[in-house]
Design a protein around this motif. Sequence first.
Motif, PDB file in Angstrom:
ATOM      1  N   LYS A 134       0.827  -1.210   0.000  1.00 64.55           N
ATOM      2  CA  LYS A 134       0.000   0.000   0.000  1.00 64.55           C
ATOM      3  C   LYS A 134       0.859   1.256   0.000  1.00 64.55           C
ATOM      4  CE  LYS A 134      -2.098   1.444   3.734  1.00 64.55           C
ATOM      5  NZ  LYS A 134      -3.030   1.589   4.887  1.00 64.55           N
ATOM      6  N   LEU A 138      -0.003   2.099  -3.693  1.00 66.70           N
ATOM      7  CA  LEU A 138      -1.423   2.411  -3.650  1.00 66.70           C
ATOM      8  C   LEU A 138      -1.717   3.634  -2.795  1.00 66.70           C
ATOM      9  CD1 LEU A 138      -2.643  -1.272  -3.123  1.00 66.70           C
ATOM     10  CD2 LEU A 138      -2.575  -0.018  -5.287  1.00 66.70           C
ATOM     11  N   ARG A 146      -9.305  -1.385  -3.913  1.00 67.80           N
ATOM     12  CA  ARG A 146      -7.955  -1.098  -3.425  1.00 67.80           C
ATOM     13  C   ARG A 146      -7.428  -2.237  -2.565  1.00 67.80           C
ATOM     14  NH1 ARG A 146      -5.215  -0.994   1.057  1.00 67.80           N
ATOM     15  NH2 ARG A 146      -6.752   0.252   2.156  1.00 67.80           N
TER      16      ARG A 146
END
Length: 245
Positions: A134, A138, A146
């Motif tokens: 993440k 992301l 996600r």
Amino acid sequence: MTTGSVRLMIKKARLLSLITLAGILFGGFAGGFLSLVHDLPQINQLKQFKPSAVTSIYTADRHLLAQVYTEKRFPVSIDRVPKELIDSLLTIEDRAFYEHSGIRFKAIARAIIHDILAGSFKQGASTLTQQLAKTLFLTSEKSITRKIKELLLSLQIERRYTKNEILELYLNQIYLGAGAYGVQAASRTYFNKPVWELNLAECALIAGLPKAPSVYSPSSNPVLAKKRRDLILRQLLAFGRISRE
């Protein structure tokens, strides 16, 4: 046409409808999955990844003039990070780090049930590998899409890199509050010394920061920081990572 023939035709029609519906659902799932995979960031270059670090400017006689950076980070080899800090971090964040494949399925199942009951995204159940995925690739958006991308990236990272390589990336990349990225910057920020000089209590305090850096920062919330540090020390004792001596 007999009653038996009619029943047979109805059964065939129902079976055909079920097969068609299953095909549509499978096609939709497969298409969505392929779309997610296609959009995933490439992780092949992580071995050559160099996180942004502080650039220090000195005079000719080695006096520090200035430091230039976008993120306050001082990359450090995992060999220089105290065992007490690594033990503290794994104890509070991911005790099964060296056993799992990047994902803890039971923890995810528990988190999903909790989120459904709560009616919102409350629990993360993230491994260190998921946190790294993440952080690197992301956003912090709380969505199913996600989360799925995070899981897929975590599996890819675990397949390509060793546990120590993943852990070193994490130790240098994670945000730890007060503008400090990585354990070396956190050590300098909070204790004004390099990470390899930290004692056990200081290691436990830094290990408690990833969950909520601003909440557990010793600079802004020393009482909460101490409570979380003490929680980690108790867990280290409970799991036999330290002794009372």
